[in-house]
Design an enzyme around this catalytic site. Sequence first.
Site, short mmCIF file in Angstrom:
data_model
loop_
_atom_site.label_atom_id
_atom_site.label_comp_id
_atom_site.label_asym_id
_atom_site.label_seq_id
_atom_site.Cartn_x
_atom_site.Cartn_y
_atom_site.Cartn_z
N HIS A 1 -77.49 45.35 -90.68
CA HIS A 1 -78.38 45.61 -89.37
C HIS A 1 -80.27 46.55 -89.79
CE1 HIS A 1 -75.47 44.21 -86.60
NE2 HIS A 1 -74.21 44.41 -87.12
N ARG B 1 -82.96 51.62 -77.34
CA ARG B 1 -83.61 53.24 -78.48
C ARG B 1 -85.07 53.71 -78.14
NH1 ARG B 1 -78.65 56.30 -79.27
NH2 ARG B 1 -80.53 57.83 -79.74
#
Length: 833
Positions: free
Chosen positions: A377, A569
């Site tokens: 990821h 985020r």
Amino acid sequence: MPDQISPVSSKPSHALALAPVPTPPSTVDGFVKQFLENLNLERGVTLSTASPNDRYIALATTVRDFLVARWLEDIRRQKEAQAKGVCYLSAEYLLGRQLDNNLLATRLTDIATEALAACGIDIDELRALEVEPGLGNGGLGRLAACFIDSLATMSVPSIGYGIRYEYGIFRQTFVDGQQVEQPDAWLTLGSPWEFAHPEAAQTISFGGYTETFDEGGVTRSRWVPGWNVQAVPYNYMVSGYHNGRVNTLRLWRAVATDAFDLRIFNSGDYEKAVRAQTYAENISKVLYPEDSTPQGKELRLQQQYFFVAASIRDFLDHMLTPGFDLSKLPDRVIFQLNDTHPVIAVPEFMRVLVDEEHMEWDAAWEITQQCFAYTCHTLLPEALEVWSVELLGRLLPRHLEIIYRINDEFLAAVRERFGDDEMRIRNMSIIAESPERSVRMAYLATVAGAKVNGVAELHSQLLREKVLPDFDEFYPGKFTNVTNGVTPRRFLRLANPGLAGLITDALGAGWTVDLERLRGLESFAEDPEFRARFAEVKAANKRVLSDVLRARDGFEVSDGHMLDVMVKRLHEYKRQMLKVLHIVTSYERIVSGRVRAEDVQGRAFIFGAKAAPGYVMAKRIIHLINAVGEVVNNDPRVEGRLQVLFPPNYNVTLAERVIPAADLSEQISLAGKEASGTGNMKFALNGALTIGTDDGANVEIRELVGDDNFFLFGMTEPEVEELWTRGYKPAEFYQQDEDLRRAIDLIASGAFSNGDRTVFEPIVSNLLYDDRFMVLADYASYIRAQDRVDAAYADQDAWTKAAILNIARCGFFSSDRSIRDYIDRIWHTPPML
Ligand SMILES: *Cc1c(COP(=O)(O)O)cnc(C)c1O
């Protein structure tokens, strides 16, 4: 309306497995009856004495009860079919609220709404009471949640495994503009969506030592653990959309073992025993709030091993018939590793096969290599997990031995192939020697996995070329791509009912499970009436968001402003700072008199972002955003044309409100740093236009929607590499660009910190001297792109057309398509009968 039902219960008194399948309450009366019954029997209250929480739990239980029968049937069917299934291993599931999704899946939304109204209850008030299970940090955890939704909707035999954190991602508040974290006690009022099974606990061991012993002339190893904990399963239903399917999400909770306690209790040290219990139960106490920057803490490795060991044991115990020939395991299961967090499952699986099932090493390794697949990821080196050999050996000594042997055999094979190229051997070793001896979990996963995938085309390409090039050469065909997706049920159908209704009117309802059908909207983009209706939906969504932000945070969003949204985020690679510089430039142009406020396109800049509590720079940036907002929002010279709104505690529930209202989606990471992004997909599917770099899945979004419907800016990944290698000198960009100089100088002057020049000085010096993410290099290109955005927004009708085309062309980004790609390229699982 009766306040109580008759005391005769229709509830079966024995296991439902033996009970006839209950029929859903397809009538309002039936729903009312069950709801009241649940108030009485589940909560011990009557309608008139019920608290709002009692009502919410009774409603949730009523919905849950209808799913249970199907669920039990599906569990039976999956076991009986003996088909290959997916075990999705993920340390995070960012689920969001459950009630609406389950009402939708069971077609009970209207019935439940009417039934509650008949009891004098506004269902919206109960909806608002649900605390979302925030068992994830951001994109990675939300991806897992979208995937289990698609797996259920597509009838793929599967189970999700993870951790039932007692405290999920922290609740964010702001005090004087700075982030303050509060614990997320999501379980305080009880969770009606889970079923605890303490009787089915698994024992998970840690510590101790290994020893060798002789078994019929063969020397074998075994693990003599030092301590253990109980893993108690909590089951959650994952309902498929309108297909009657219900899958399982099984999350594990750590509980102290009796035996462990007794030993210490018997020694007479009560206090020590209680402390030991707390130690064991800490394992599932809290989600680590780091996103992309793992800390290498012992408790985190305990969490990882705890949940994968319990999951593997659970699968072997429950999904296989007694006496199952373990060499056939690859025909029955694929464990998908969601990033490196569950990779310790690989040596655990080997340990079970070799030490417990007495399989030969080579045979066990053959099987293991077919039973695991790994999804990477990231591209950030600091996000690739490593565990120190010292820690791993102390906590899991047998696993360390197994990892060493895997590595020895792997490196022997590398030598055979490439000769004694010591540089290459060192680069490919699962064990890193410096800065301290440690285990590279991504390498272990790559060696063990049948397939390794990246999460967007560009990411998969960079993974092969930059992160793991030696492995790509050594294992031809192992690397593949599966571009991420998002579930259209939650992020379109539920989050944006107005748009969903409009699409269904135009195309029929099939798009919810076949998102490529959105293509049919292309022709409607030319239809003035459709455009008008789309614009009306967008305006209505803005009013809803405006009401939510007023109630939640006391914000007033100005009418007619473009909603320019950056929610994700807080991380330097995502470059919220670039957005801040744009805002400061827009502000500075007004206050310096270079632009008249009345000529400025009104914009509300909306941020949502949590920073990891230990990430100092990220927290400073949050402080700066709030400080800029405080000044810009209150400066009369701005005449309200610019608004900066930063609602705290961005989570799935807030995402579901913000995204449908957005006009502009900010996806501005430095090219080559964002693996995929999924927020970008949610926005495009809700008719926001993207301003973005050529990064992650932005690349694919732009290819699909076309350059005319996407605001591209910034360096490409090769250009980033080139500039970095040549030597990035941010001060030169600062010197050469007047707007940039003015913006930076304004921040440095203390204009946003009551004249105090020290507060944001670290941010300024970072940008000017030390910025890995090259904000200043993309500044000019970004500002020009924002000027193009303003010009485009001035033609509302053309903007609306582009928004509709974005929706029409982004059906590819359904997580159903991602799951289909996983099945075709990696899992090769059949759909369930
Ligand atoms: C989709 C989503 C994310 C991921 O957003 P990115 O922009 O892809 O980083 C993070 N948090 C929540 C709550 C989300 O819904």
